[in-house]
Design an enzyme around this catalytic site. Structure first.
Site, PDB file in Angstrom:
ATOM      1  N   CYS A 104      -3.910   0.658  -2.840  1.00 54.36           N
ATOM      2  CA  CYS A 104      -3.829  -0.573  -2.053  1.00 54.36           C
ATOM      3  C   CYS A 104      -2.731  -1.499  -2.581  1.00 54.36           C
ATOM      4  O   CYS A 104      -2.341  -1.428  -3.751  1.00 54.36           O
ATOM      5  CB  CYS A 104      -5.157  -1.315  -2.105  1.00 54.36           C
ATOM      6  SG  CYS A 104      -6.544  -0.422  -1.399  1.00 54.36           S
ATOM      7  N   CYS A 155     -10.366  -3.063  -5.124  1.00 57.71           N
ATOM      8  CA  CYS A 155      -9.391  -4.093  -5.502  1.00 57.71           C
ATOM      9  C   CYS A 155     -10.080  -5.331  -6.072  1.00 57.71           C
ATOM     10  O   CYS A 155      -9.609  -5.927  -7.036  1.00 57.71           O
ATOM     11  CB  CYS A 155      -8.523  -4.472  -4.303  1.00 57.71           C
ATOM     12  SG  CYS A 155      -7.353  -3.174  -3.860  1.00 57.71           S
ATOM     13  N   ASN A 187       0.841  -1.186   0.000  1.00 57.54           N
ATOM     14  CA  ASN A 187       0.000   0.000   0.000  1.00 57.54           C
ATOM     15  C   ASN A 187       0.885   1.248   0.000  1.00 57.54           C
ATOM     16  O   ASN A 187       1.959   1.263   0.585  1.00 57.54           O
ATOM     17  CB  ASN A 187      -0.993  -0.002   1.173  1.00 57.54           C
ATOM     18  CG  ASN A 187      -0.350  -0.070   2.537  1.00 57.54           C
ATOM     19  OD1 ASN A 187       0.612  -0.786   2.763  1.00 57.54           O
ATOM     20  ND2 ASN A 187      -0.906   0.685   3.476  1.00 57.54           N
ATOM     21  N   ILE A 188       0.406   2.266  -0.701  1.00 55.06           N
ATOM     22  CA  ILE A 188       1.141   3.518  -0.842  1.00 55.06           C
ATOM     23  C   ILE A 188       0.162   4.644  -0.532  1.00 55.06           C
ATOM     24  O   ILE A 188      -0.758   4.910  -1.310  1.00 55.06           O
ATOM     25  CB  ILE A 188       1.713   3.661  -2.270  1.00 55.06           C
ATOM     26  CG1 ILE A 188       2.607   2.474  -2.603  1.00 55.06           C
ATOM     27  CG2 ILE A 188       2.476   4.988  -2.392  1.00 55.06           C
ATOM     28  CD1 ILE A 188       2.965   2.359  -4.078  1.00 55.06           C
ATOM     29  N   GLU A 189       0.355   5.262   0.630  1.00 54.60           N
ATOM     30  CA  GLU A 189      -0.562   6.317   1.056  1.00 54.60           C
ATOM     31  C   GLU A 189      -0.165   7.677   0.485  1.00 54.60           C
ATOM     32  O   GLU A 189       0.945   7.862   0.003  1.00 54.60           O
ATOM     33  CB  GLU A 189      -0.601   6.390   2.581  1.00 54.60           C
ATOM     34  CG  GLU A 189      -1.211   5.167   3.211  1.00 54.60           C
ATOM     35  CD  GLU A 189      -1.326   5.244   4.717  1.00 54.60           C
ATOM     36  OE1 GLU A 189      -2.016   4.383   5.285  1.00 54.60           O
ATOM     37  OE2 GLU A 189      -0.742   6.157   5.338  1.00 54.60           O
ATOM     38  N   GLU A 236      -2.895  -4.652  -3.233  1.00 50.75           N
ATOM     39  CA  GLU A 236      -3.385  -5.552  -4.274  1.00 50.75           C
ATOM     40  C   GLU A 236      -3.338  -4.886  -5.647  1.00 50.75           C
ATOM     41  O   GLU A 236      -2.866  -5.462  -6.631  1.00 50.75           O
ATOM     42  CB  GLU A 236      -4.823  -5.996  -3.973  1.00 50.75           C
ATOM     43  CG  GLU A 236      -4.978  -6.720  -2.657  1.00 50.75           C
ATOM     44  CD  GLU A 236      -5.312  -5.797  -1.488  1.00 50.75           C
ATOM     45  OE1 GLU A 236      -4.650  -4.731  -1.322  1.00 50.75           O
ATOM     46  OE2 GLU A 236      -6.225  -6.134  -0.727  1.00 50.75           O
TER      47      GLU A 236
END
Length: 131
Positions: free
Chosen positions: A53, A89, A42-44, A55
């Site tokens: 997300c 996702c 995940n990359i915020e 996935e």
């Protein structure tokens, strides 16, 4: 299919997670039909909506490299519980995967996991067959 290997790859992917706001780290490992594995985390983002997300990161990496057919995905998180993919996702998965065949492995540890098909987690999905 070696689910333990895929789960291990998901835990490795989780190490790259960028989650400075939620502190919730997620890793995913996507198995292509040819046996290649694509990792995602995940990359915020401070604006929240651009957050991606784990996935989808794995899927987008694979698709950007020309893969279009997948067998399974393993998903792991920070807590010792089974972490299911979000609705977005699941919809991305439905674009590229056979709902009856694609396996989603939710792992709470390297040896404890549950396996679902995409059809079980996204019944009555909207897909290209509906167009």
């Amino acid at each position: 299919m070696n689910f333990e290997k895929l789960i291990e790859e998901a835990y490795e992917a989780k190490k790259q997670s960028y989650a400075p706001y939620s502190g919730f780290h997620v890793g995913a490992a996507l198995l292509a039909l040819d046996g290649e594995i694509y990792r995602g985390c995940n990359i915020e983002n401070a604006a929240y909506s651009p957050t991606n997300c784990a996935e989808r990161t794995a899927f987008f990496k694979a698709v950007s490299e020309g893969k279009r057919e997948f067998a399974a995905i393993a998903i792991v998180g920070d807590k010792r519980e089974f972490l299911a993919p979000c609705g977005v996702c699941r919809q991305v998965m439905s674009e590229f995967c056979d709902a009856k065949q694609f396996k989603i492995i939710l792992a709470s540890s390297k040896t404890e996991y549950e396996i679902y098909t995409l059809e079980e987690l996204l019944p009555q999905s909207f897909s290209k067959d509906n167009l």
